[in-house]
Each structure stands twice: as structure tokens, then as C-alpha cells.
Motif scaffolding. Sequence first.
Motif, PDB file in Angstrom:
ATOM      1  N   SER A   1       0.691  -1.161   0.067  1.00 43.68           N
ATOM      2  CA  SER A   1       0.065  -0.047   0.089  1.00 43.68           C
ATOM      3  C   SER A   1       0.878   1.142   0.128  1.00 43.68           C
ATOM      4  CB  SER A   1      -0.877  -0.183   1.277  1.00 43.68           C
ATOM      5  OG  SER A   1      -1.458   1.224   1.382  1.00 43.68           O
ATOM      6  N   GLN A   2       0.572   2.090  -0.915  1.00 41.62           N
ATOM      7  CA  GLN A   2       1.251   3.506  -0.948  1.00 41.62           C
ATOM      8  C   GLN A   2       0.546   4.454   0.271  1.00 41.62           C
ATOM      9  OE1 GLN A   2       3.632   4.084  -3.098  1.00 41.62           O
ATOM     10  NE2 GLN A   2       3.376   2.013  -3.438  1.00 41.62           N
ATOM     11  N   LEU A   3      -0.466   3.976   1.004  1.00 40.17           N
ATOM     12  CA  LEU A   3      -0.853   4.828   1.987  1.00 40.17           C
ATOM     13  C   LEU A   3      -0.334   4.646   3.270  1.00 40.17           C
ATOM     14  CD1 LEU A   3      -4.741   3.869   1.996  1.00 40.17           C
ATOM     15  CD2 LEU A   3      -3.641   6.022   0.807  1.00 40.17           C
ATOM     16  N   ILE A   4       0.629   3.730   3.338  1.00 37.52           N
ATOM     17  CA  ILE A   4       1.511   3.467   4.753  1.00 37.52           C
ATOM     18  C   ILE A   4       3.015   3.833   4.615  1.00 37.52           C
ATOM     19  CG2 ILE A   4       2.025   2.040   6.579  1.00 37.52           C
ATOM     20  CD1 ILE A   4      -0.409   0.237   5.644  1.00 37.52           C
ATOM     21  N   PRO A   5       3.300   4.924   4.951  1.00 36.57           N
ATOM     22  CA  PRO A   5       4.695   5.178   4.810  1.00 36.57           C
ATOM     23  C   PRO A   5       5.846   4.488   5.544  1.00 36.57           C
ATOM     24  CG  PRO A   5       3.813   7.115   6.169  1.00 36.57           C
ATOM     25  CD  PRO A   5       2.759   5.960   5.766  1.00 36.57           C
ATOM     26  N   LYS A   6       5.429   4.258   7.014  1.00 38.67           N
ATOM     27  CA  LYS A   6       6.296   3.561   7.728  1.00 38.67           C
ATOM     28  C   LYS A   6       6.006   2.037   7.741  1.00 38.67           C
ATOM     29  CE  LYS A   6       7.136   7.579  10.500  1.00 38.67           C
ATOM     30  NZ  LYS A   6       6.720   8.183  12.025  1.00 38.67           N
ATOM     31  N   LYS A   7       6.920   1.088   7.326  1.00 42.27           N
ATOM     32  CA  LYS A   7       6.366  -0.352   7.160  1.00 42.27           C
ATOM     33  C   LYS A   7       7.639  -1.276   7.730  1.00 42.27           C
ATOM     34  CE  LYS A   7       4.503   0.810   2.682  1.00 42.27           C
ATOM     35  NZ  LYS A   7       4.392   0.388   1.373  1.00 42.27           N
ATOM     36  N   ALA A   8       8.471  -0.823   8.865  1.00 41.63           N
ATOM     37  CA  ALA A   8       9.234  -1.559   9.354  1.00 41.63           C
ATOM     38  C   ALA A   8       8.510  -2.902  10.119  1.00 41.63           C
ATOM     39  CB  ALA A   8      10.025  -0.863  10.438  1.00 41.63           C
ATOM     40  N   ASP A   9       7.604  -2.549  10.852  1.00 45.27           N
ATOM     41  CA  ASP A   9       6.760  -3.590  11.620  1.00 45.27           C
ATOM     42  C   ASP A   9       6.198  -4.617  10.578  1.00 45.27           C
ATOM     43  OD1 ASP A   9       7.615  -2.908  13.964  1.00 45.27           O
ATOM     44  OD2 ASP A   9       5.775  -1.922  14.744  1.00 45.27           O
ATOM     45  N   ILE A  10       5.883  -4.010   9.617  1.00 48.71           N
ATOM     46  CA  ILE A  10       4.847  -4.789   8.406  1.00 48.71           C
ATOM     47  C   ILE A  10       6.118  -5.930   7.734  1.00 48.71           C
ATOM     48  CG2 ILE A  10       3.747  -4.857   6.349  1.00 48.71           C
ATOM     49  CD1 ILE A  10       2.846  -2.103   6.830  1.00 48.71           C
ATOM     50  N   HIS A  11       7.183  -5.311   7.402  1.00 48.68           N
ATOM     51  CA  HIS A  11       8.239  -6.017   7.050  1.00 48.68           C
ATOM     52  C   HIS A  11       8.620  -7.181   8.093  1.00 48.68           C
ATOM     53  CE1 HIS A  11       8.980  -2.768   4.033  1.00 48.68           C
ATOM     54  NE2 HIS A  11       7.983  -3.616   3.560  1.00 48.68           N
ATOM     55  N   ALA A  12       8.668  -6.887   9.266  1.00 49.50           N
ATOM     56  CA  ALA A  12       9.272  -7.696  10.286  1.00 49.50           C
ATOM     57  C   ALA A  12       8.333  -8.968  10.466  1.00 49.50           C
ATOM     58  CB  ALA A  12       9.501  -6.994  11.835  1.00 49.50           C
ATOM     59  N   LEU A  13       7.061  -8.579  10.520  1.00 51.16           N
ATOM     60  CA  LEU A  13       5.936  -9.660  10.648  1.00 51.16           C
ATOM     61  C   LEU A  13       5.969 -10.460   9.414  1.00 51.16           C
ATOM     62  CD1 LEU A  13       3.711 -10.997  12.191  1.00 51.16           C
ATOM     63  CD2 LEU A  13       2.079  -9.172  10.964  1.00 51.16           C
ATOM     64  N   LEU A  14       6.160 -10.051   8.358  1.00 51.18           N
ATOM     65  CA  LEU A  14       6.389 -10.740   6.983  1.00 51.18           C
ATOM     66  C   LEU A  14       7.444 -11.847   7.118  1.00 51.18           C
ATOM     67  CD1 LEU A  14       5.169  -8.309   4.068  1.00 51.18           C
ATOM     68  CD2 LEU A  14       4.186 -10.782   4.711  1.00 51.18           C
ATOM     69  N   ALA A  15       8.532 -10.938   7.639  1.00 51.36           N
ATOM     70  CA  ALA A  15       9.733 -12.094   7.783  1.00 51.36           C
ATOM     71  C   ALA A  15       9.269 -13.143   8.771  1.00 51.36           C
ATOM     72  CB  ALA A  15      10.896 -10.941   8.369  1.00 51.36           C
ATOM     73  N   LEU A  16       8.571 -12.818   9.696  1.00 48.75           N
ATOM     74  CA  LEU A  16       8.544 -13.959  10.932  1.00 48.75           C
ATOM     75  C   LEU A  16       7.728 -14.940  10.261  1.00 48.75           C
ATOM     76  CD1 LEU A  16       8.576 -14.962  13.729  1.00 48.75           C
ATOM     77  CD2 LEU A  16       6.431 -13.348  14.313  1.00 48.75           C
ATOM     78  N   MET A  17       6.528 -14.664   9.436  1.00 48.37           N
ATOM     79  CA  MET A  17       5.609 -15.661   9.222  1.00 48.37           C
ATOM     80  C   MET A  17       6.135 -16.432   7.790  1.00 48.37           C
ATOM     81  SD  MET A  17       1.906 -13.552   9.027  1.00 48.37           S
ATOM     82  CE  MET A  17       2.537 -12.188   7.894  1.00 48.37           C
ATOM     83  N   TYR A  18       7.305 -15.740   7.057  1.00 46.13           N
ATOM     84  CA  TYR A  18       8.024 -16.623   6.063  1.00 46.13           C
ATOM     85  C   TYR A  18       9.046 -17.556   6.482  1.00 46.13           C
ATOM     86  CZ  TYR A  18       6.193 -14.378   1.695  1.00 46.13           C
ATOM     87  OH  TYR A  18       5.542 -13.916   0.647  1.00 46.13           O
ATOM     88  N   PHE A  19       9.734 -17.147   7.731  1.00 47.30           N
ATOM     89  CA  PHE A  19      10.604 -18.045   8.382  1.00 47.30           C
ATOM     90  C   PHE A  19       9.769 -19.299   9.095  1.00 47.30           C
ATOM     91  CE2 PHE A  19      13.380 -14.223   9.080  1.00 47.30           C
ATOM     92  CZ  PHE A  19      14.341 -14.668   8.404  1.00 47.30           C
ATOM     93  N   ASN A  20       8.633 -19.168   9.645  1.00 43.85           N
ATOM     94  CA  ASN A  20       7.590 -20.335  10.235  1.00 43.85           C
ATOM     95  C   ASN A  20       7.144 -21.021   8.989  1.00 43.85           C
ATOM     96  OD1 ASN A  20       8.416 -19.254  12.665  1.00 43.85           O
ATOM     97  ND2 ASN A  20       6.644 -18.045  12.882  1.00 43.85           N
ATOM     98  N   VAL A  21       6.928 -20.587   7.853  1.00 47.97           N
ATOM     99  CA  VAL A  21       6.164 -20.952   6.959  1.00 47.97           C
ATOM    100  C   VAL A  21       7.167 -21.975   6.195  1.00 47.97           C
ATOM    101  CG1 VAL A  21       5.259 -21.035   4.467  1.00 47.97           C
ATOM    102  CG2 VAL A  21       4.316 -19.629   6.342  1.00 47.97           C
ATOM    103  N   ALA A  22       8.525 -21.601   6.044  1.00 45.47           N
ATOM    104  CA  ALA A  22       9.478 -22.293   5.504  1.00 45.47           C
ATOM    105  C   ALA A  22       9.603 -23.744   6.326  1.00 45.47           C
ATOM    106  CB  ALA A  22      10.882 -21.507   5.689  1.00 45.47           C
TER     107      ALA A  22
END
Length: 425
Positions: free
Chosen positions: A228-249
Motif C-alpha cells: 500500500s502507498q498509504l502506509i509510509p512506515k513499514k518496518a513492523d509490516i516487513h518484520a511480521l512478514l519476515a517472521l511468517m515466512y521463516f515459520n512457513v519455510a
Amino acid sequence: MKSTGLNKTGELTSHFFRNEYGKLVAVITRYLGSEHVETAEDIVQDALLQATKHWDLHGIPDQPKAWLYTTARNLALNALKRRKHQRAYTFHQTNGTFEVEQLPFSEELIEDSQLKMMFWCCHDSIPEHSRIALILKILSGFSISEIANAFFSNKETINKRLVRGRKQLRNVELDSPNEQDLNHRLQTVLKTIYLLFNEGYLPAIKNQTIRFDLCLEAIRLAQLLSDSQLIPKKADIHALLALMYFNVARFKSRVSKTGELMDLREQDRSKWDKELIQYGIQFLDRVVHGNTLSSYALMATISANHCVAASYDKTDWERILSLYDELLLLEQSPIVQLNRCVVLAEVKGIPSAITKLKDLGTQTDIHRYYLYHFTLAEFYKRDQQWLASKLAYEEALKLSENPRDREILKKKKQALVPNSSSQLS
């Protein structure tokens, strides 16, 4: 080629319910108005019911998604006509199906509608527990029982939260929040997505080992936020995606050939998905590191340490323990403390972990959670306290509701050294 058969139809309808329910509710609510979100839910449920009946009778069509969307769109159009909206909507009938010339259901519109609805459900006027329950119910199609699971609560309590939340939603306009409101509500949205992922990663009631659809839905919602272009600060979003990808792996190694969950020590690391681990590393690298890390970044870093370790014994347990200590400064939750005890056992030994875990059981309500007693039973077993282990397994069995978990607990209890007279410490 069309498929027939009740089982196949039921599986496909269930798949659509999980993958399309929230999309359809979001876009139909956009047309009906925020005050009619329950009508939108009824329309989607009716569309799914019609799909089940029609496909059982005539077979699954070549394009089931298009069939479902057309049915839902027609039902929404009928609802709009009944409410006598001012705008004129036209349609004509061709070969027994309606070709609707308004109410577009484009992918772009659906994504935008879902984003708006996520933040709409997280308005400040709605209590946090109600916000999360609303998103799980409206956008992800959770049943009340499943939401109760996610909260370690009961159906009556969750139903009350939903009633209160829906009442508040009627007074909130469904629009794009400004930047300040958006950043404020983002944490609740992320917490909801993480709850959704956890329900798939370790289902609490259904007799399933892993619910991949829920985990993928959580990743999809987080990816919507990331894109989304509406959200300028995405550090927590990227951290959560990282966490989920590590677990899914690690999914392929989490389940044995007989369908049982495998703990980290037992998992075949050659089955871990290296590509998904790389996705996780890429998202974690995008997190802006300051003097402190957020909870999601710390949890993702913990998971990353597990993923890059060559073996269980070669895991950097001391580093992981220090990360848990940092996490506890931000989040003093019993679950985090329980997980820390597992790491503590590797660093300081089983007796130290048992003492810490027993203290945790008296100081918090974690003793109501079956995994607390399961962990205690495993510690006692490793310390050769057979009777204490047996009693802890029995307590875990009393608290576990999932047939899958109960079967595992029974097998572990039966595998203990027989005729032991060891006593509780």
C-alpha cells in the motif's frame, strides 16, 4: 472439464470461503454502506450456499471463482434495488445468468476495499478485543468458535465483543484514514494478522495439524499492507512478514509421515524451504534498525537464528536467549516467557528451566494452557522425573481440545518409562 462429487464440492466451497469471503464482504460493504456490513456478510454466505447447492447438482464450473463472484454481485444488486438507492443500476439476462454492468469487482477495487475495512474495524472508538474479533469475523471468515480459540476465551464472550463492535461500527465512516490515524491503528491490524497466522500454524480445536490456508491468508493481508502507498512506515509490516515466512519455510518438516507435529529437535532441516527463508531474510533486512527493535523484529530475528542454524545442537542458544530477554522488556506475556523457558533449558539446563516454568505457572494464568503442562512434562521427562512427567501430561490432556494434540499427548505419556516410582520434585 467439470468435476462432480459432494466431497470435492465441499472442499472447493470451503477453500472459497477462506480465500474469497473477506474480499467479497469488503467490496459489497463498500457498495451497500458501512451500516450494512451484516447484510454484506449475509449476501456472501448466501452466495456460498447457492454455490454448494448448484455445484452439487450440476458439477463445479470451469471458472468457479467467476461463478461465485457473479452470484454475489447479483445478490448485492438485488439488495441495492430493495433499498431503493438513487443511482440506477442496469443489467440484462444472457443464457440464464445476469451480466451486471455496474458494481465492478476488480482486483484493485477489492484490495482497496479490504485495506479500508481493516483500518475501519480498528477505529479508536472500538475496544481492541472487539477490533480483532471483527477483522477475524468479517475479513477472514472465522467462526465464533475459532475466534474464541485465538483469544483463549469462550463463544459467549466473543459474541458479546462482536455485538459491541458492530454497534460501534455503525457510527464509523468507511473511508481511508489519514496518516496519523493509520499509523495509530496499524499495530492492531498487525496483531490481528499475527493471530490469524497462529491459528493456522497451530490450530487449537480442529483436528488438523496445520491450516495452510489461514497462514497464507495472513501473509496475503500483510502483503496488502506492505504494497500500500498509504502506509509510509513499514518496518513492523516487513518484520511480521519476515517472521511468517521463516515459520512457513519449516512447514514440510513440522509434520511426520503419520500426521504428528514434530518439535524443532526432531525436524529434518533438509526439508526446510530455502527460498522462503530467503524471502524472510529479505524482509528482515528491510527493517530499519535503531537502538531498539520492535516485538515483531525481535521474534523474526529469533526465528531467523533457528532457520540459519546447521543443526539443533549448533543453534546459537545464548544469542536467542538474549533476544528473548530483549523481547520481555517490550512484551511481558506468559507465552513469551514460556518460549524463553525452552531456550533457558538449552543454555542453563533442565532444572533451571523447570524452576522458572513452575514460578511462571503460579504467577500467571498460563497454567490454564495445555502447552504449559506439555512443556513441563517434556522437561520432567528429560530430567528422568517419570511420575512428575506423567502427571503433567495428564494435566495437558485435560486442557487440550484438539483431537490431534490429545493423540500426541497420549502417545508421549504411554512412552514414559513404565512402573516408575519417581516423585515430584
